[in-house]
Every structure is written in C-alpha cells, then in structure tokens.
Design a protein around this motif. Sequence first.
Motif, PDB file in Angstrom:
ATOM      1  N   ARG A   1      33.246  29.652  39.992  1.00  0.00           N
ATOM      2  CA  ARG A   1      34.610  29.614  39.225  1.00  0.00           C
ATOM      3  C   ARG A   1      34.308  28.624  37.795  1.00  0.00           C
ATOM      4  NH1 ARG A   1      38.183  25.286  37.337  1.00  0.00           N
ATOM      5  NH2 ARG A   1      37.133  23.126  38.522  1.00  0.00           N
TER       6      ARG A   1
ATOM      7  N   VAL B   1      39.797  25.139  44.773  1.00  0.00           N
ATOM      8  CA  VAL B   1      39.485  26.326  43.578  1.00  0.00           C
ATOM      9  C   VAL B   1      38.949  27.524  44.359  1.00  0.00           C
ATOM     10  CG1 VAL B   1      38.858  24.463  41.956  1.00  0.00           C
ATOM     11  CG2 VAL B   1      37.117  25.420  43.008  1.00  0.00           C
ATOM     12  N   GLU B   2      38.564  27.967  43.055  1.00  0.00           N
ATOM     13  CA  GLU B   2      38.374  29.430  43.751  1.00  0.00           C
ATOM     14  C   GLU B   2      38.841  30.123  45.128  1.00  0.00           C
ATOM     15  OE1 GLU B   2      33.892  29.655  44.483  1.00  0.00           O
ATOM     16  OE2 GLU B   2      33.339  28.790  42.526  1.00  0.00           O
TER      17      GLU B   2
ATOM     18  N   VAL C   1      43.256  30.047  28.228  1.00  0.00           N
ATOM     19  CA  VAL C   1      42.620  31.013  29.144  1.00  0.00           C
ATOM     20  C   VAL C   1      43.453  30.903  30.417  1.00  0.00           C
ATOM     21  CG1 VAL C   1      40.520  30.570  27.622  1.00  0.00           C
ATOM     22  CG2 VAL C   1      40.622  28.939  29.534  1.00  0.00           C
TER      23      VAL C   1
ATOM     24  N   GLY D   1      34.569  23.820  32.596  1.00  0.00           N
ATOM     25  CA  GLY D   1      34.463  23.253  31.312  1.00  0.00           C
ATOM     26  C   GLY D   1      35.244  22.688  30.530  1.00  0.00           C
TER      27      GLY D   1
ATOM     28  N   PRO E   1      42.078  20.553  39.240  1.00  0.00           N
ATOM     29  CA  PRO E   1      42.101  21.630  37.879  1.00  0.00           C
ATOM     30  C   PRO E   1      42.534  22.533  37.288  1.00  0.00           C
ATOM     31  CG  PRO E   1      39.949  21.311  38.046  1.00  0.00           C
ATOM     32  CD  PRO E   1      39.825  20.674  39.590  1.00  0.00           C
ATOM     33  N   GLY E   2      41.964  23.669  38.285  1.00  0.00           N
ATOM     34  CA  GLY E   2      42.644  24.724  38.049  1.00  0.00           C
ATOM     35  C   GLY E   2      41.715  25.605  36.500  1.00  0.00           C
ATOM     36  N   ASP E   3      41.867  25.746  35.504  1.00  0.00           N
ATOM     37  CA  ASP E   3      41.146  26.933  35.332  1.00  0.00           C
ATOM     38  C   ASP E   3      40.073  26.416  34.137  1.00  0.00           C
ATOM     39  OD1 ASP E   3      42.129  29.287  36.121  1.00  0.00           O
ATOM     40  OD2 ASP E   3      43.496  29.911  35.074  1.00  0.00           O
ATOM     41  N   SER E   4      39.844  25.019  34.058  1.00  0.00           N
ATOM     42  CA  SER E   4      39.419  23.842  33.178  1.00  0.00           C
ATOM     43  C   SER E   4      39.656  23.369  33.519  1.00  0.00           C
ATOM     44  CB  SER E   4      39.406  24.745  31.341  1.00  0.00           C
ATOM     45  OG  SER E   4      40.760  24.012  30.748  1.00  0.00           O
ATOM     46  N   GLY E   5      39.407  21.954  32.692  1.00  0.00           N
ATOM     47  CA  GLY E   5      39.499  20.621  33.696  1.00  0.00           C
ATOM     48  C   GLY E   5      38.578  19.292  34.265  1.00  0.00           C
ATOM     49  N   GLU E   6      39.089  18.559  34.731  1.00  0.00           N
ATOM     50  CA  GLU E   6      38.349  17.968  36.602  1.00  0.00           C
ATOM     51  C   GLU E   6      38.965  16.492  36.660  1.00  0.00           C
ATOM     52  OE1 GLU E   6      34.507  16.705  34.010  1.00  0.00           O
ATOM     53  OE2 GLU E   6      34.632  15.123  35.654  1.00  0.00           O
TER      54      GLU E   6
ATOM     55  N   ARG F   1      35.327  33.565  47.126  1.00  0.00           N
ATOM     56  CA  ARG F   1      34.125  34.186  48.260  1.00  0.00           C
ATOM     57  C   ARG F   1      33.991  33.888  49.605  1.00  0.00           C
ATOM     58  NH1 ARG F   1      28.938  30.989  45.812  1.00  0.00           N
ATOM     59  NH2 ARG F   1      30.731  29.703  45.181  1.00  0.00           N
TER      60      ARG F   1
ATOM     61  N   THR G   1      29.460  35.298  41.057  1.00  0.00           N
ATOM     62  CA  THR G   1      30.052  34.726  40.360  1.00  0.00           C
ATOM     63  C   THR G   1      30.490  32.976  41.052  1.00  0.00           C
ATOM     64  OG1 THR G   1      32.334  35.318  42.598  1.00  0.00           O
ATOM     65  CG2 THR G   1      31.392  36.838  40.387  1.00  0.00           C
TER      66      THR G   1
ATOM     67  N   GLN H   1      39.564  35.436  41.284  1.00  0.00           N
ATOM     68  CA  GLN H   1      38.328  36.693  40.870  1.00  0.00           C
ATOM     69  C   GLN H   1      37.328  36.016  41.790  1.00  0.00           C
ATOM     70  OE1 GLN H   1      38.725  36.225  35.655  1.00  0.00           O
ATOM     71  NE2 GLN H   1      36.818  37.339  36.896  1.00  0.00           N
ATOM     72  N   TYR H   2      37.268  34.891  41.742  1.00  0.00           N
ATOM     73  CA  TYR H   2      35.784  33.648  41.734  1.00  0.00           C
ATOM     74  C   TYR H   2      35.973  33.676  43.463  1.00  0.00           C
ATOM     75  CZ  TYR H   2      35.807  33.578  37.063  1.00  0.00           C
ATOM     76  OH  TYR H   2      35.631  33.368  35.737  1.00  0.00           O
TER      77      TYR H   2
ATOM     78  N   TYR I   1      31.529  19.184  28.421  1.00  0.00           N
ATOM     79  CA  TYR I   1      30.780  19.443  28.867  1.00  0.00           C
ATOM     80  C   TYR I   1      29.416  20.474  28.225  1.00  0.00           C
ATOM     81  CZ  TYR I   1      34.595  19.010  32.195  1.00  0.00           C
ATOM     82  OH  TYR I   1      35.903  18.339  32.326  1.00  0.00           O
TER      83      TYR I   1
ATOM     84  N   THR J   1      35.978  29.043  29.861  1.00  0.00           N
ATOM     85  CA  THR J   1      35.483  27.649  28.973  1.00  0.00           C
ATOM     86  C   THR J   1      33.813  27.764  28.517  1.00  0.00           C
ATOM     87  OG1 THR J   1      33.949  27.472  31.613  1.00  0.00           O
ATOM     88  CG2 THR J   1      36.370  26.849  31.101  1.00  0.00           C
TER      89      THR J   1
ATOM     90  N   THR K   1      46.792  26.838  29.471  1.00  0.00           N
ATOM     91  CA  THR K   1      45.864  27.159  28.389  1.00  0.00           C
ATOM     92  C   THR K   1      45.761  28.546  27.936  1.00  0.00           C
ATOM     93  OG1 THR K   1      44.423  27.682  29.520  1.00  0.00           O
ATOM     94  CG2 THR K   1      44.523  25.307  29.090  1.00  0.00           C
TER      95      THR K   1
END
Lengths: 200, 279
Positions: A190, B214-215, B99, A193, B65-70, B243, A188, B240-241, A61, A134, B97
């Motif tokens: 998400r 997501v989000e 994070v 990466g 994918p969650g907090d990372s990935g695709e 909206r 904000t 936290q994202y 990424y 990320t 992971t």
Amino acid sequence: MKRKLTLALLLLLVLPALASVRVGEAAPNFTATDSYGHQHSLAQYKGKYVVLEWHNQGCPYTKKHYDSGNMQKLQKLWTSKGVVWFTVISSAPGTQGYVTATQENEYLKRMGAAPTAVLLDPRGDLGHLYEAKTTPHMFIINPRGELIYDGAIDDKSTSDPADIAGATNYVTAALEQSMAGSAVAVPTSRPYGCSVKYAK
Amino acid sequence: MSRLLTSCACLLLCVCGCARSTPQQTAHSRASLVVEQSAATPGSRGNLGIRFVTDTGWHIYWQNPGDSGEPPRTQWKLPAGVTIGALEWPTPMRLSTAVGTDYGYQGTTVLFSSLQIPATAQPGNIEVGLDLRWLACHDVCIPQHTRLKTPLRIANAASIHYSAHQILQSAAERLPKPLPPSYRPMATILPNSFLLTFVSSEPITKAEFFPAEVEQIENSAPQELASHGKNKSLTLKKSQYFRQEPQSLKGVLVINGRDAYQVDAPIQSSIKIRRSHQK
C-alpha cells in the motif's frame, strides 16, 4: 465467423481490465516531457530498469525522504548502476507541489537530487495511466518492460524522518532481488503519503 | 452572598479546567489530554481520552487511514507502574480524495482509553504525560507534534472532574459497541472479494464496513448487501495490495447508518465451505 465475433466481443470485455497497471504484466508505455524540455518514452528504455517516483515537494512524506537525503541517496545509488530514475510530478496548477520547469530545476539543485529526469505531468495523464495514488508512490519496470513493483517506498508509513533508519526499503529490495535473478519478495504494497494533487 | 457565589463558581470552573491539559495551539487542529480523575486511589482504573479539535474542513485519521494519511501516534510518559489501556477509536467517517477513500474524523474527536494506577502507588502527585504526533489534512497535510501533560493526585479517596467525566462519557457513547454474539459474523475469502456474513432478524437496509487493517479492502469499492431472510452478506472488494490471508476480518460495521459495532469475523476457509455444502 460467429466464433470470431464472439472472440472479438470477449476481447472487448476483457480489454478495460487489461488497461489497469498490474505487477507481472507489461508496463503501459508513455511519452512525457522533462523539466529541461526533453521527451522521454518508456519504450526507448527497454533493456534497462526504470523507476517511477511520484513527487510533491510540499508534501510532508516527500519531505521526509528529501530533507533526510534518503531519496537522493537512492537516486544516486541506482542511477550509478544504470537504472533510469524518473521523478514524476502530477500536481495540477494551483495545487500543492505544482512547479514550473525552472522552479523544479532550482529545487533539484538545492536538494542535490539526482534522478535521470523529472517528468512534468500537470494534466495527470501519466499519473492516471499508472494509477499513482500518493507522494511518494514507487513503480519499478524491468528490462523486459514488465512492472515488477508497485507501492510504498518502505515499510514505515509515517512522515517522521526518524523512521527511515529502521525501515525496509522496498525499492532497493526489489531492484536487488530482480537483478540477482530472484523473484521480488514484496511486489506490491500500500503506497503511503499525501494523495496526488490531480486536476479536479 | 452573590460575591461568595461568584467566587465559588469561579473555583468550580478552575477545578474543572484542570481536568484537561491546556490545548496545544498548532496549525488547524488542537489536541488535549482529558483525565477523568483529579484524585485516584492505589489500584484503581479511570478513564482517559485524547481530544482533537480540527478547524472546519480539516480532518485527522482513524487507526486505518485508508488510501492516504496516517493515524495519530502516542508515546506515553508515565510514572513507574502506571499503565494506559489500548486506544479505542470512535466510528470514523469516509473521506473522499482525488485518488481514493480515507477514514478519519472532522471537528471534535476523542480517542478513548483507561489509566491504571498500581496498587503499590504511594499518595502524592504524579503526572500523566503524552508525546503525540498526528497528521491534520485538508487539501494538504500538516504533521503535528505536541507534548501534553496532566497532574493527578494519588490519595485514599477518589474524586473526579465533572467536565472531564462528561467529555469522556459522551466519547464512550460514540465508540462502536461489541457486536452481539447472535450476529455470528463470518468472513470468506473469494478470489476478488471478502464475503462478510452475519445473522440478524432485524430489517437491515444498509450496512457499511470499515476495515481495521490496511491492505485488505478496496476502500472506494461499493459494498453490496444481500439478504436471504435472517442471513445477511456484505461483499467487500479485495484490496489490490492484499497479500496475506488474515485469521479474521476486523473492523467496524455500521448498520442502517446508525448502529456501529466492532466486528472480528473469523475467516471461514474454503475447505470448510465445501464440506458444509456436501452435508
């Protein structure tokens, strides 16, 4: 006296919640060393916009935005307008993206990258302070020292460079809107990466 | 006789083998296209799957994918009139992971779909093609790209590949089932969380929700299950994202670590709740 005590107790309870990074609130101060050995603290850049860009040169990424020249273009555009741009590397030694200062300076030259400085954060202190998730993960701090953006670089969460052309760049949008005196429309998002390769 | 048998077996194997496109050898994960039919009649619908196999320790991603990935991305190359249905995803697993939490699959995974042949199709040979991009990750991630294709005959009589049929049948069993309407799922948006409520008279000791979008949900946050008789509720911390308020909370609900259901819980607005409390 009792009321003071209650207040102090209440503050103690509230403090941990304040420690996390939130858009609209003061960005936490930090001091970090760049790839040329210079020290930077956030406080010394009060009065300027500051961009933080989490980086890992091996991550697909990150590559998407560097091999295409997109990140370098953003760095040149915004630093020419007085924005302070810090690329931050929080990869721990032995993990993907970890570089020595010399390796990073060679990379900057090879890629034609133009951040104000690259902050080396192999212990992950700065990464954990900002809860960077990320690479890339972007943060923007306004001249008053408040966080105005936390999230993805753009709205196309893929590793495919072909997606850059049609994407809305959240960093550019936030800087333009804030400089024009308006509210940031997307404060904000998400971040997408690779996960930041922190020390385990 | 035995030679005849051997050659018969060989023929069978070869026929079976044709059901799948040759797996593309790429780093740490491979993908192939599995088409159930070897011959399809005009106007018919058959099953189809994209089969991924990862090396040990490697994973690919779910639709969220969650907090990372695709998630894998598909671009189908089809003859005029032929269409592919929406992808159906098996229940994912949580992947922690440094994070956060990702959602994905390790080992063998089949994304399930269907292939519709138009009624106007003429007998002859066609080709089902797929341009596939996906991300395979371990500690590091590698983007992968491959082009897959499988031949298919349009004929007056249908025939199926047994091995492809078996792969797709077991894949279908791994898909989350529609949640029985008796569960009456509902979602309420609270200041910091979603409250997913449902009704079940069965003893439920564990419930886990995987958000399709997501989000919405904080992926690493614990999900608290509460029971008041038949009424169950699962507290899901808001991302936290977060909206935009969705119309419904979509995802997969895994009950007692075993039964996976597709959930589409309409959002109950706070006004409605107040009214129901006044009654």
